[in-house]
Design an enzyme around this catalytic site. Structure first.
Site, PDB file in Angstrom:
ATOM      1  N   ASP A 208       0.821  -1.204   0.000  1.00 25.65           N
ATOM      2  CA  ASP A 208       0.000   0.000   0.000  1.00 25.65           C
ATOM      3  C   ASP A 208       0.861   1.263   0.000  1.00 25.65           C
ATOM      4  O   ASP A 208       1.908   1.307   0.652  1.00 25.65           O
ATOM      5  CB  ASP A 208      -0.846  -0.043   1.289  1.00 25.65           C
TER       6      ASP A 208
ATOM      7  N   GLU B 144      14.846   8.344  -2.653  1.00 27.89           N
ATOM      8  CA  GLU B 144      15.236   7.334  -1.637  1.00 27.89           C
ATOM      9  C   GLU B 144      14.172   6.274  -1.398  1.00 27.89           C
ATOM     10  O   GLU B 144      14.462   5.252  -0.770  1.00 27.89           O
ATOM     11  CB  GLU B 144      15.513   7.948  -0.268  1.00 27.89           C
TER      12      GLU B 144
HETATM   13  C1  GLC Z   1      -4.315   3.082  -0.395  1.00 26.59           C
HETATM   14  C2  GLC Z   1      -5.545   2.226  -0.262  1.00 26.59           C
HETATM   15  C3  GLC Z   1      -6.663   3.082   0.243  1.00 26.59           C
HETATM   16  C4  GLC Z   1      -6.272   3.604   1.616  1.00 26.59           C
HETATM   17  C5  GLC Z   1      -4.927   4.327   1.568  1.00 26.59           C
HETATM   18  C6  GLC Z   1      -4.376   4.528   2.928  1.00 26.59           C
HETATM   19  O1  GLC Z   1      -4.467   4.089  -1.320  1.00 26.59           O
HETATM   20  O2  GLC Z   1      -5.836   1.607  -1.489  1.00 26.59           O
HETATM   21  O3  GLC Z   1      -7.877   2.388   0.310  1.00 26.59           O
HETATM   22  O4  GLC Z   1      -7.255   4.492   2.079  1.00 26.59           O
HETATM   23  O5  GLC Z   1      -3.963   3.595   0.858  1.00 26.59           O
HETATM   24  O6  GLC Z   1      -3.917   3.325   3.465  1.00 26.59           O
END
Ligand code: GLC
Length: 504
Positions: free
Chosen positions: A193, A233
């Site tokens: 993520d 980085e």
């Molecule tokens: C990413 C995820 C999203 C989330 C964000 C924060 O973009 O896909 O759903 O709100 O990260 O973790």
């Protein structure tokens, strides 16, 4: 490297199948639907976060990386899900959220306790309220003042999602250990993520204003996120994550960036992500010229050995059938599943689900993403087979006519189209591995060749159009008996129709 031939299916567990009567999907529910996914013909499921969480961002705010949130079940349920998936030949990819935790995570509680805390430096604490002009992705200052210790903490998303300090070696070690924990439980890969965000400018320089911006001043898009995202980085963190994930497991990364920046996340010598998500189809103008240009620019930018990938929908974006319109949803599906590279299919897109109207009283997401997260409709009953009839689902359902049972009994449904496309893809060396080449992009049609023997023609308009191809029809998006038709130089396509032809 199974993912080169594989198709990844994104499951949003809250919305897939409820088995315990709370209107929220759970891991047992996903396990119970494995046969559906195997029959659909996908190769892997990516599960968005199901870890312990206060659910301010529906699981992307994690309070324990190695525990299952009780609303989703238990670790034993998770193990059973992995076993069921593997028994059906499906791989399991987990979401890994390195950038931030929940403010309820024990690390953050300890960090916030005092300036002298051993974990103070695990998060990003600075003097000043706010220390600079940085804005959170969900809007407002990206700094949250803490009265007790007289400093602010940085949060790229909600204030309740404090950013970890990846410059601290203890943080790196602790977070990389999370990957090890899940690898040991038998998962097949990770979707990482917010990859671009993990490091920020140590000097806290102000982000420059976006000159084209004319909206409210506290919105994320009002600034260019130069000092908060995609720092050079960041590639060191990508490499550390890749080293931990290794080559036997898949490393997909969420990278929202222009093509030339995006492709850097592949690395050049095995130190990047296997698949940095290519989100550009989500934003492209739905015109043949624009799509051909995008595909060509992306293909040309890929480093040696990099494998392409494509995305048409996810839990953060309006549904594809709403974006391009129902009349184009079939052509969109054919595009996704016939471009070169690994596609990621968002749950429900195989039914042509559209964004669901969510009345203000039912809005729960801090960033307006409820419409694309409506629960999977398995049947037309009041609970849609997602939850028991009479149980209130966590988000409202859409049109009762749009459901799996209905489409299972219709040989020309969107579901049938996806099954057919996925089966064809699996059996076609051209579609799996053949080079991409644009044949025509104009007059409303996009035509491209895959490998030596396969062509794809898509009518991206609501008028009939002619595609300049020859050969015999292998399948069309209408699934209405055009197979075997012999085409000599011009293929007449109905509005929104797509066809795959074999060179004659
Ligand atoms: C990413 C995820 C999203 C989330 C964000 C924060 O973009 O896909 O759903 O709100 O990260 O973790």
């Amino acid at each position: 490297m199974w993912w080169r031939r594989g198709v990844v299916y994104e499951v949003y567990p809250r919305s897939f199948q409820d088995t315990d009567g709370d209107g929220v999907g759970d891991l047992r529910g996903v396990a119970g639907r494995i046969q559906y996914l195997a029959r659909l013909g996908v190769d892997a499921i990516w599960l968005t976060p199901f870890y312990a969480s206060p659910m301010r961002d529906f699981g992307y705010d994690i309070s324990d990386h190695c525990a299952v949130d009780p609303s989703f079940g238990t670790l034993e349920d998770f193990d059973a899900l992995v076993a069921a998936a593997h028994a059906a030949g499906l791989r399991v990819v987990l979401d890994f959220v390195p950038n931030h935790t929940s403010d309820r995570h024990p690390w953050f509680r300890e960090s916030r306790a005092s300036r002298e805390s051993a974990k103070r430096d695990w998060y990003i604490w600075r003097d000043g309220n706010p220390p600079n002009n940085w804005i959170a992705v969900f809007g407002g200052s990206a700094w949250q003042w803490d009265e007790a210790t007289g400093q602010s903490h940085y949060h790229a998303y909600l204030p309740e999602q404090p950013d970890l300090n990846w410059r601290n070696p203890e943080v790196r070690a602790a977070m990389l250990a999370v990957l090890g924990f899940w690898k040991a439980r038998g998962v097949d890969g990770f979707r990482v993520d917010a990859m671009r965000q993990v490091l920020k400018d140590p000097q806290l320089r102000d982000n420059p204003a976006a000159e084209s911006w004319s909206g409210a001043p506290d919105r994320y898009d009002s600034l260019i996120p130069r000092f908060t995202t995609d720092l050079d980085e960041v590639q060191e963190v990508v490499a550390a994550i890749r080293a931990e994930i290794g080559d036997a497991h898949l490393f997909m990364a969420e990278v929202t960036a222009p093509i030339e920046r995006l492709v850097r996340y592949y690395g050049t010598a095995g130190e990047g992500a296997h698949l940095p998500f290519n989100f550009h189809l989500l934003w492209v103008d739905w015109r043949p010229e624009a799509i051909a240009d995008l595909v060509e620019r992306y293909e040309a930018a890929l480093p040696d050995g990099a494998w392409p990938n494509w995305v048409l929908g996810n839990h953060d974006q309006p549904r594809v059938a709403s974006r391009v319109g129902a009349g184009q949803a079939r052509a969109a599906a054919m595009l996704l599943l016939t471009l070169r590279g690994t596609p990621t299919l968002y749950y429900g897109d195989e039914l042509g689900l559209v964004d669901v109207d969510v009345p203000p009283s039912r809005v729960v997401d801090p960033d307006g993403r409820d419409p694309e997260r409506s629960p999977m409709p398995w049947t037309g009953s009041p609970g849609r087979g997602f939850c028991a009839d009479g149980v209130e689902p966590w988000l409202p359902f859409g049109d009762p006519a749009l459901n799996v049972a209905e489409q299972e009994s219709d040989p020309r449904s969107m579901l049938a189209l996806h099954r057919r496309l996925l089966a064809l893809r699996r059996s076609s060396a051209d579609l799996l591995e053949g080079a991409y080449e644009t044949i025509a992009a104009g007059g409303g049609v996009l035509v491209y060749r895959r490998g030596a023997g396969t062509a794809v023609s898509l009518n991206l308009t609501s008028q009939p159009a002619v595609a300049p191809v020859s050969g015999s029809v292998v399948m069309t998006t209408g699934l209405d008996g055009r197979e075997g038709e012999v085409i000599e130089g011009s293929l007449l396509l109905r509005p929104g129709e797509g066809a795959i032809t074999a060179a004659g």
